[in-house]
Structure formats: C-alpha cells, structure tokens
Design a protein around this motif. Structure first.
Motif, PDB file in Angstrom:
ATOM      1  N   LEU A   1       0.829  -1.207   0.000  1.00 45.25           N
ATOM      2  CA  LEU A   1       0.000   0.000   0.000  1.00 45.25           C
ATOM      3  C   LEU A   1       0.861   1.253   0.000  1.00 45.25           C
ATOM      4  O   LEU A   1       0.624   2.201  -0.742  1.00 45.25           O
ATOM      5  CB  LEU A   1      -0.902   0.015   1.239  1.00 45.25           C
ATOM      6  CG  LEU A   1      -2.087  -0.940   1.245  1.00 45.25           C
ATOM      7  CD1 LEU A   1      -2.811  -0.865   2.569  1.00 45.25           C
ATOM      8  CD2 LEU A   1      -3.011  -0.623   0.089  1.00 45.25           C
ATOM      9  N   GLU A   2       1.906   1.226   0.866  1.00 47.41           N
ATOM     10  CA  GLU A   2       2.759   2.403   0.970  1.00 47.41           C
ATOM     11  C   GLU A   2       3.543   2.608  -0.316  1.00 47.41           C
ATOM     12  O   GLU A   2       3.700   3.731  -0.773  1.00 47.41           O
ATOM     13  CB  GLU A   2       3.689   2.243   2.172  1.00 47.41           C
ATOM     14  CG  GLU A   2       3.938   3.561   2.865  1.00 47.41           C
ATOM     15  CD  GLU A   2       5.067   3.485   3.864  1.00 47.41           C
ATOM     16  OE1 GLU A   2       5.255   2.418   4.485  1.00 47.41           O
ATOM     17  OE2 GLU A   2       5.754   4.506   4.037  1.00 47.41           O
ATOM     18  N   GLU A   3       4.017   1.502  -0.899  1.00 50.79           N
ATOM     19  CA  GLU A   3       4.771   1.612  -2.144  1.00 50.79           C
ATOM     20  C   GLU A   3       3.898   2.196  -3.250  1.00 50.79           C
ATOM     21  O   GLU A   3       4.320   3.070  -4.006  1.00 50.79           O
ATOM     22  CB  GLU A   3       5.293   0.237  -2.568  1.00 50.79           C
ATOM     23  CG  GLU A   3       6.606  -0.119  -1.897  1.00 50.79           C
ATOM     24  CD  GLU A   3       6.851  -1.614  -1.907  1.00 50.79           C
ATOM     25  OE1 GLU A   3       6.420  -2.296  -2.856  1.00 50.79           O
ATOM     26  OE2 GLU A   3       7.479  -2.107  -0.939  1.00 50.79           O
ATOM     27  N   ALA A   4       2.660   1.702  -3.314  1.00 56.21           N
ATOM     28  CA  ALA A   4       1.746   2.200  -4.344  1.00 56.21           C
ATOM     29  C   ALA A   4       1.530   3.702  -4.171  1.00 56.21           C
ATOM     30  O   ALA A   4       1.556   4.469  -5.139  1.00 56.21           O
ATOM     31  CB  ALA A   4       0.416   1.462  -4.254  1.00 56.21           C
TER      32      ALA A   4
ATOM     33  N   GLY B   1       3.090   9.395  -5.957  1.00 55.27           N
ATOM     34  CA  GLY B   1       3.613  10.713  -5.621  1.00 55.27           C
ATOM     35  C   GLY B   1       3.219  11.228  -4.243  1.00 55.27           C
ATOM     36  O   GLY B   1       3.328  12.425  -3.979  1.00 55.27           O
ATOM     37  N   ALA B   2       2.765  10.361  -3.356  1.00 58.62           N
ATOM     38  CA  ALA B   2       2.438  10.816  -2.004  1.00 58.62           C
ATOM     39  C   ALA B   2       3.722  11.100  -1.228  1.00 58.62           C
ATOM     40  O   ALA B   2       4.691  10.354  -1.334  1.00 58.62           O
ATOM     41  CB  ALA B   2       1.619   9.748  -1.280  1.00 58.62           C
ATOM     42  N   SER B   3       3.734  12.199  -0.492  1.00 55.63           N
ATOM     43  CA  SER B   3       4.931  12.533   0.275  1.00 55.63           C
ATOM     44  C   SER B   3       5.031  11.610   1.493  1.00 55.63           C
ATOM     45  O   SER B   3       4.089  10.899   1.828  1.00 55.63           O
ATOM     46  CB  SER B   3       4.865  13.981   0.741  1.00 55.63           C
ATOM     47  OG  SER B   3       3.895  14.101   1.752  1.00 55.63           O
ATOM     48  N   ARG B   4       6.188  11.657   2.145  1.00 52.72           N
ATOM     49  CA  ARG B   4       6.413  10.831   3.313  1.00 52.72           C
ATOM     50  C   ARG B   4       5.328  11.053   4.370  1.00 52.72           C
ATOM     51  O   ARG B   4       4.775  10.131   4.925  1.00 52.72           O
ATOM     52  CB  ARG B   4       7.747  11.234   3.947  1.00 52.72           C
ATOM     53  CG  ARG B   4       8.674  10.084   4.129  1.00 52.72           C
ATOM     54  CD  ARG B   4      10.094  10.592   4.186  1.00 52.72           C
ATOM     55  NE  ARG B   4      10.959   9.489   3.837  1.00 52.72           N
ATOM     56  CZ  ARG B   4      11.706   8.845   4.733  1.00 52.72           C
ATOM     57  NH1 ARG B   4      11.721   9.219   5.987  1.00 52.72           N
ATOM     58  NH2 ARG B   4      12.456   7.835   4.374  1.00 52.72           N
ATOM     59  N   TRP B   5       5.062  12.323   4.613  1.00 54.56           N
ATOM     60  CA  TRP B   5       4.079  12.693   5.625  1.00 54.56           C
ATOM     61  C   TRP B   5       2.690  12.200   5.241  1.00 54.56           C
ATOM     62  O   TRP B   5       1.957  11.655   6.058  1.00 54.56           O
ATOM     63  CB  TRP B   5       4.109  14.207   5.827  1.00 54.56           C
ATOM     64  CG  TRP B   5       2.992  14.682   6.692  1.00 54.56           C
ATOM     65  CD1 TRP B   5       1.908  15.400   6.313  1.00 54.56           C
ATOM     66  CD2 TRP B   5       2.842  14.448   8.099  1.00 54.56           C
ATOM     67  NE1 TRP B   5       1.085  15.623   7.377  1.00 54.56           N
ATOM     68  CE2 TRP B   5       1.639  15.054   8.496  1.00 54.56           C
ATOM     69  CE3 TRP B   5       3.618  13.774   9.060  1.00 54.56           C
ATOM     70  CZ2 TRP B   5       1.174  15.020   9.805  1.00 54.56           C
ATOM     71  CZ3 TRP B   5       3.156  13.734  10.365  1.00 54.56           C
ATOM     72  CH2 TRP B   5       1.964  14.353  10.731  1.00 54.56           C
TER      73      TRP B   5
END
Lengths: 285, 315
Positions: free
Chosen positions: B212-215, B220-224
C-alpha cells in the motif's frame, strides 16, 4: 546513462541514506544510554573525588568501594535475597494458578466461562490504589502483615487474571485432536493437564515468566503496603532507604541502583525474544 | 500471539451448530464439567476474589467512613468526597495528573512512534539501536528515579552538560524547584517508557501492508502523507491499545515520583496516587485515602473497559 552507472548511482544514493540514518540513530542511541554511563561513572568514583571535583566532573578515581558499601552496609545484599525469593515464589505460583484456571476455561464447557475470564482480566487492570488500604488491613487480620509471604500472596492475587487470560488464548490454539487421543487412551483430566497441556505451553510459560519476573522484581508499591521492617524489604524499597541513609554519598546510591538493575537486565538479554513477545500480548491482531 | 483471534474462533465454535460426525465433535474435552476441573478453576478464582475484588469493594465502603485503623470505622456519608472539593492538595494532584496523562502519554507516544518508524526496516545495526532504546524499560521505576536523581543534582551531569553546550543553569536544583520538579520527573519517566511504546508500534508496523505504501509512493504521495493516510489508519488497533494502556499507567504512576520527590517540594509534584498513599499510609486517614482511591478508580474505569473491549473484540 548506461545501465551499470545507474546501478552505481542508485547504490551510492542508498549508501548516502544509510550514513545519514546511522548518524542520527547513533546520536539518539548515545543520548539514550548516557544516563546509564553517567551513573556507572559516579558509582565507580570515590567519595573524596566526588566531593572535591563535583558529581558532574570526569572521573579522577576508579574504585569498587561504593559497591562494597552498598552491598554490605547498605543492606543491598539482604534485600536482593528477599527480592529473589519473592520473585521466584510469585512467578511460579502465578503461572501455576493461571494455567489451572486457563485449562479449565479453555477445555470444558464452564457456564459463563467467557464472563469469568473477562472479570479475572479486569481485576488485573484495576489501579492498585483501590486495593492498598484493604489489603494491608487483611494482612494484619490474617497475621501475615510484614512477611514476605504476604507480599507473594498479594502479587499472586493481583497477577492471576492477566496470566489466566493469556494462557487461555494459548491453550485454545492447541490442536484438539491431541486431547481427544489422550482421552480415548483413558487419561484423566489432571493427567491431561500435567502431561499434555503444560509441556505444550512451555514457550508461552517462558515468555510470561520472563515478563512477570521483571514486574515482580521491580515492584515497589506492594512492598511498601505490606512490609514494615527494613530487613524484609525487597531491593526497590531498600534502595529508597539507602538513598535516605547515604544522602550525600551519591556513589553509594548509584552503585545500589546499578546492582538492582543487573538481574532484570540479565533476564532481558537472556530472554529478549520471549520478553518482547510477552509485551505484545493483547496488542497484535 | 493472536489472542483475540482465538477468542473469536472459540465463540464461533460454541455458537454455530457443529455438524461434524463422531468423536471429533466440538473443541471441548467433555460435555459436562468434572468436579476436579471446577476445583482447578475455583482455586485461582477465589484467590483473586479474596485479594482483588473484595478489597476493591471494601475501599468503596471505607470511603464513606472516617477511620484511623483502630476501633470501629465511623460512617460519615459523602463527607470525604465533599472535603476533596476544598482540599488544595487534591486540586494540585488532580491538575498534575492531567499534566501527567498528557505529557507522559503524548511525549512517550510521539517518541516511541518516531523511533519505531525509524527502526522498522531491517538493516545493519537496527538491532543494537532497538536494544539500547528499550533497555531502560527493564529497570524498575525506583531504579530509574534514583538514576535521574543523580543526574539532576546541582553539581550533577545534567547541569554540567548544559553548561558545556553554553546554557548556564547556575547549578539549578531541578527537583527542589517547584517549577521544574514535575517536568524533570516526566523526562525520566519518558526515558523509560518510549522503548515500550516503540516495541508496541514495531509490532503494529509489522502487520501493515508494505504494498500500500509503495503504491502511494509511486503515485507521488509525500512521506508525511503516506504516514498520515496509509500507515496510521492501519495502526488504529495498536493506537487504541496504547491509548488505553498509557492512560491506565498514568493514573497508576507512583514509584517514580515516590523515588524522586515523594510528592514534594511543598506537594507540587503530588499525583493522585502519591497523595492517596500519603493520606492512607503516612497520615493513616483510611477513610479519606479510600475516597481518593475510588476517584482514581472512577477515572480509570472507562479506559479499562476500552482495553477489555479491544482485547476480546470479534474480528
């Protein structure tokens, strides 16, 4: 860019990230162990060095004198003995009792078994303050006030619920076929418990023993509630006495505190995996 | 260990009609409970009744009396509770407890979560960092308190280090100054607690789906954003447990304050638990002490129920 250089750049970047990570984390870790290092340094200094150079200065002496003073004159030796006796007795009784109740609840159709289980767990979550005054009164009434026995009984009573709950969960996960086979072979209920359930529960019991032994060893409040005589104090309560008796001798206080920290540290490193899995009880899905 | 899962399976096993044939029926060993098994359950259960449930009930009774432990307790109705309203030390203790729940809870959770996120991925050295950070957790609160008493002495390491980085504290007496004493204790308590919270979050993070996080990262989702919208929702269960455990722990907190200041100077670091102990055991005012214990109980009960509900939840 050719393929090999891409890989090289990626690796280099990765390497750079790693260095940053280790830089930050080693500072954090250092910060975390600093208090321990400082206290150890104080414990290894002589009284004259501390009073002349100050508590916060770098060591100008190296001696185990403070450990000796805490150990013999500060009665830390006796207190450590008391702690070990109480911890052993409590851990064995609480696991034994918890396993009995868990076995009954998990393998037999006890009416309202779930409710009983939850009520027992709830008892362990109560703030101990609500029990202190009556518990000390009950101990007086039974004539066991100011004995190590009282300390063990109180801690067993307060710990049972949690360990019953955890062992219940573990016993439910054991394969039922094994029990049935034993039953068909004619084994009685107690025999099934002793020869099948307990051996199968060994990993869970080990984790819980590691956890409970540090809890009991580290307890202060129950000791202050049911004990009065200094020579019966476990090490936590004795440490506070030591602190009162050697007010300005911080090397002795530091040495005593370090001695008190050693047994739980050993348990922690010896059973690190068990210990952590014990802590996670009830958290993971 | 997946306790909750087992509990729910158990429930299903008892609720649904079992259609399997023959001796494999059910998970129970027998359909009736042999007397010896009743005994196995009753012994531990009665020990707990005698040493936990009866005393808890007794505290409620005592809270409506005035008693110094000798002779008969004198019934006073609600007086202990009304006295509390005009007791300045109770007000301080209550205020301090609110500060403690927020400070202890908030800071140890933030620190623990940050450490868990940093140390989640397996790489070289992670084991050492983790061990060092949760080592303080195995020290007793009394030991922790004494360690930090040494640190906080006027000529001690804290002041020397602060002076070394250019902050002149003029040999500040951290634990003797009413303005800094409780904060100083808080630092010591968090030093010990953060590792515990970190372990809980590490377990929670293990259960998160990395895909999920990789996707999200690819999108283009930032770390936060990933933390806020992908990871945190998956940690909801862990958060609930940590929330309940932390509040229950905060209300129980006694040892570390007792080891460092005993509620002083001038009762400024008194928490409900230390004040209750002092009233009950130093002043031997058993009625008022019990009433204070009841207040602690009432404050804790909602969180105890939260924890219980979570611990036995059906999936």
């Amino acid at each position: 860019m050719t393929a090999p250089t891409v890989v090289a750049v990626a690796r280099q970047r990765h390497h750079g990230k790693d260095v940053g990570f280790h830089l930050v984390m080693s500072v954090v870790t250092l910060l975390w162990v600093t208090p321990l290092v400082f206290v150890a340094a104080v414990a290894l200094r002589s009284f004259d060095d501390i009073s002349f150079n100050g508590l916060g200065s770098l060591p100008h002496s190296f001696t185990f004198e403070a450990f000796g003073t805490a150990w013999s004159q500060g009665s830390i030796a006796g207190a450590l003995g008391n702690s070990i006796v109480v911890t052993h007795a409590t851990v064995v009784s609480v696991l034994f009792g918890g396993a009995l109740a868990a076995f009954a609840l998990s393998r037999y159709p006890i009416p309202y078994g779930r409710v009983i289980l939850l009520v027992m767990l709830a008892g362990n979550l109560l703030p101990p303050q609500i029990l202190l005054i009556p518990v000390s009164q009950i101990c007086e009434l039974l004539g066991i006030y100011d004995t190590l026995f009282a300390l063990v009984v109180v801690q067993v009573g307060f710990g049972l619920g949690f360990f019953t709950f955890v062992l219940y969960g573990f016993m439910r996960s054991l394969p039922v076929e094994m029990f049935e086979a034993a039953k068909i072979d004619g084994a009685g209920d107690l025999r099934i418990y002793a020869t099948i359930v307990l051996p199968l529960c060994r990993p869970a019991l080990a984790a819980l023993a590691a956890l409970e032994s540090t809890w009991v060893f580290n307890d202060l409040l129950w000791a202050l509630t049911v004990l009065r005589t200094d020579t019966k104090f476990p090490i936590t309560a004795a440490l506070l006495n030591l602190q009162g008796g050697y007010t300005s001798q911080w090397n002795v206080v530091a040495a005593g505190a370090l001695i008190a920290a050693i047994p739980t540290t050993i348990v922690f490193f010896a059973f690190q995996k068990h210990f952590v899995s014990g802590l996670l009880v009830g958290v993971s899905k | 260990m997946s306790l909750t899962h087992d509990l729910s399976r158990n429930r299903r096993a008892t609720l649904e009609p079992d259609t399997r044939p023959g001796p494999r029926r059910g998970r129970r060993l027998s359909r009736r409970v042999p007397p010896v098994v009743w005994l196995l359950l009753l012994i531990p259960f009665l020990v707990e009744v005698g040493w936990v449930f009866y005393p808890a009930f007794n505290s409620f009774q005592l809270s409506f009396t005035k008693w110094n432990g000798v002779g008969a307790a004198q019934p006073v109705g609600l007086r202990n509770y009304t006295d509390m309203l005009s007791d300045p030390i109770f007000a301080t203790a209550l205020r301090n407890n609110v500060f403690w729940v927020l400070g202890f809870g908030g800071l140890s959770v933030v620190t623990g979560l940050a450490l868990a996120l940093a140390l989640n991925k397996p790489r070289r050295g992670v084991g050492i960092y983790r061990s060092a950070i949760y080592l303080p957790m195995v020290f007793s609160l009394a030991v922790t308190g004494l360690f930090w008493r040494v640190m906080y002495q006027p000529d001690g390491p804290v002041n020397v280090v602060l002076a070394g980085i250019g902050i002149n504290t003029k040999e500040h007496q951290w634990l003797a100054d009413p303005n800094t004493a409780l904060g100083a204790i808080l630092v010591a308590a968090i030093w010990r607690q953060a590792g515990y919270i970190m372990v809980l979050y590490l377990a929670g993070l293990k259960g998160c789906d990395p895909a999920l996080e990789e996707a999200a990262a690819v999108d283009g989702a930032s770390r936060w954003q990933r933390l806020r919208y992908i990871v945190m929702p998956q940690l909801r269960n862990v958060n609930t447990v940590i929330f309940a455990v932390t509040v229950i722990d905060s209300l129980r907190t006694f040892d570390i304050v007792w080891a460092m200041t005993r509620g002083g100077p001038y009762n400024t670091t008194q928490l409900l638990s230390t004040y209750m102990y002092q009233v009950g055991f130093t002043l031997v005012n058993l009625g008022y002490g019990s009433a204070l214990a009841v207040v602690i109980f009432l404050l804790a009960i909602a969180f105890i129920i939260t924890y219980l509900a979570r611990a036995t939840r059906e999936d």
